[in-house]
Scaffold this active site. Structure first.
Site: not given
Length: 408
Positions: A121, A198, A201, A224, A364
């Site tokens: 991302h 990261d 997700q 999220k 993104c």
């Protein structure tokens, strides 16, 4: 197993969009909020609203207890060693930028390497891009396999003794690919590099143990994972955080302020300048309670089942291409796809007319779009409140859109 009545906890899902029941398939962008989280925000603002750490009155003490209580919930949720390693931020983007700006500027020099992948991302790409420019370091990309996965051979080829930072997503927001960040961290550490993950997700969907992963930094967002917007977490190993300089300055993060110099507060306050995101942190704590009650293993199993069902159903649509690994066990609950001769934005608009919310665009992740040889895609992403019936409606809506645009 996810309870059949799980949707009843999410008030927003009890509505119609364009005359149809809402089917929300955009949780990779932001998840919906259960009533428990909404009520926690309401309670704070109605009964406990006060600044934290500063006052000695009852409201201030209650707010501080709730705020720091949320930090402990986060610590347990990702199995950090100490709450000193839990920094509240505005979200994943802020956390990754903090690492690049503080740790990166102090430890990366000309000729060093920063290693990432094509599936990142922009939040886990641009900070490293800018760090490489500022320090004259080299930004390297690990090559992807044809199905959008990473092979350890390519990982080992990319990471060298000149590598200082390896920054990789736990799971791709486009391909759904779940990366073996534990194995990658081992390779990074063998070469003396730090591992930045990261987790935007990943953390909302699967059990995360930072000590088992042995990552040096992990960033993720509350919105999220059923929490409020505007709140996130940066986890960092204590030995790194102690040696890092703050990136924001002001109240709360100081120990002593003189006319010409200042000293910093202990962790984690050192990185939380100004009035913190109090309500957001409390709401995130409530979201963690909610997810723990369901069980993270149950959530990822549910998503694997939905991903498999979606893959099988959408694959029957002629002219439809699905991106990412076909094995549902190595992907999160999302399916990214395109239909021949139908722009993703047109497809998303057609689906919205039937009450189905999906995402369309480059997500993104423009370098990944280039790797996929497309400008944009449509993405349907699932969470604990979705079921097979939602995917049936999605497939029906995709067929409708395909036929409609074929006759326009």
């Amino acid at each position: 197993m996810i309870k059949d009545d799980i949707r009843s906890y999410f008030p927003i899902l009890n509505q119609e969009i364009n005359g149809n029941p809402l089917i929300y398939l955009d949780s990779a962008a932001t998840s919906q909020k259960p009533i428990q989280v909404i009520e926690s925000l309401k309670k704070y603002y109605e009964f406990d609203n006060s600044n934290v750490h500063r006052g000695v009155h009852t409201l201030g003490n209650r707010a501080t207890d709730e705020y720091e209580g949320a930090r402990e919930k986060v610590r347990q949720f990702i199995n950090a060693k100490s709450t000193e390693e839990i920094i509240f931020t505005r979200g994943t983007t802020t956390g990754l930028n903090m690492v690049a700006s503080s740790y990166g500027r102090a430890n990366v020099s000309e000729g060093d390497e920063i290693v990432i992948t094509y599936m990142e991302h922009h939040s886990n790409l641009i900070p490293w891009q800018q760090l490489a420019k500022a320090t004259k370091a080299t930004l390297k990309y690990i090559e992807l396999e044809a199905d959008g996965t990473l092979s350890m051979d390519e990982v080992k080829k990319a990471i060298t003794d000149r590598t200082k930072i390896v920054a990789i997503t736990m799971a791709s927001n486009v391909l759904g690919t779940i990366n073996d960040v534990k194995a990658i961290a081992q390779v990074a550490h063998q070469h003396g590099a730090v591992m930045v993950v990261d987790g935007a997700q990943g953390v909302p969907h699967m059990k995360t143990d930072v000590q088992d992963l042995d990552c040096d930094f992990l960033a993720f967002s509350g919105h999220k994972m059923c929490g409020p917007t505007g709140i996130g977490v940066l986890y960092g190993k204590k030995e790194h955080l102690l040696n890092m300089e703050p990136v924001e300055f002001g109240g709360e993060m100081i120990n002593f302020v003189g006319l010409q110099d200042s000293t910093w507060a202990d962790l984690p306050a050192k990185f939380e300048a100004g009035t913190p995101i109090i309500a957001g942190a409390i709401g995130l704590g409530a979201a963690i309670d909610f997810l723990n009650e369901i069980g993270m293993d149950e959530i990822i199993a549910h998503e694997h089942k939905l991903a498999k069902y979606a893959f099988e159903n959408l694959s029957t649509v002629e002219g439809l291409t699905i991106y990412g690994p076909q094995n549902p066990e190595i992907r999160t609950g999302l399916v990214t796809f395109n239909i021949d001769d139908v722009h993703p934005h047109d497809l998303a608009t057609a689906l919205d007319s039937n009450g189905i919310a999906v995402r369309a665009g480059h997500h993104c992740a423009q370098p990944l779009m280039k790797w996929l040889e497309c400008v944009a895609t449509a993405r349907a992403s699932f969470y604990l409140y979705n079921d097979e019936a939602d995917i049936d409606e999605l497939t029906k809506g995709v067929r409708f859109a395909k036929e409609y645009f074929a006759n326009v």
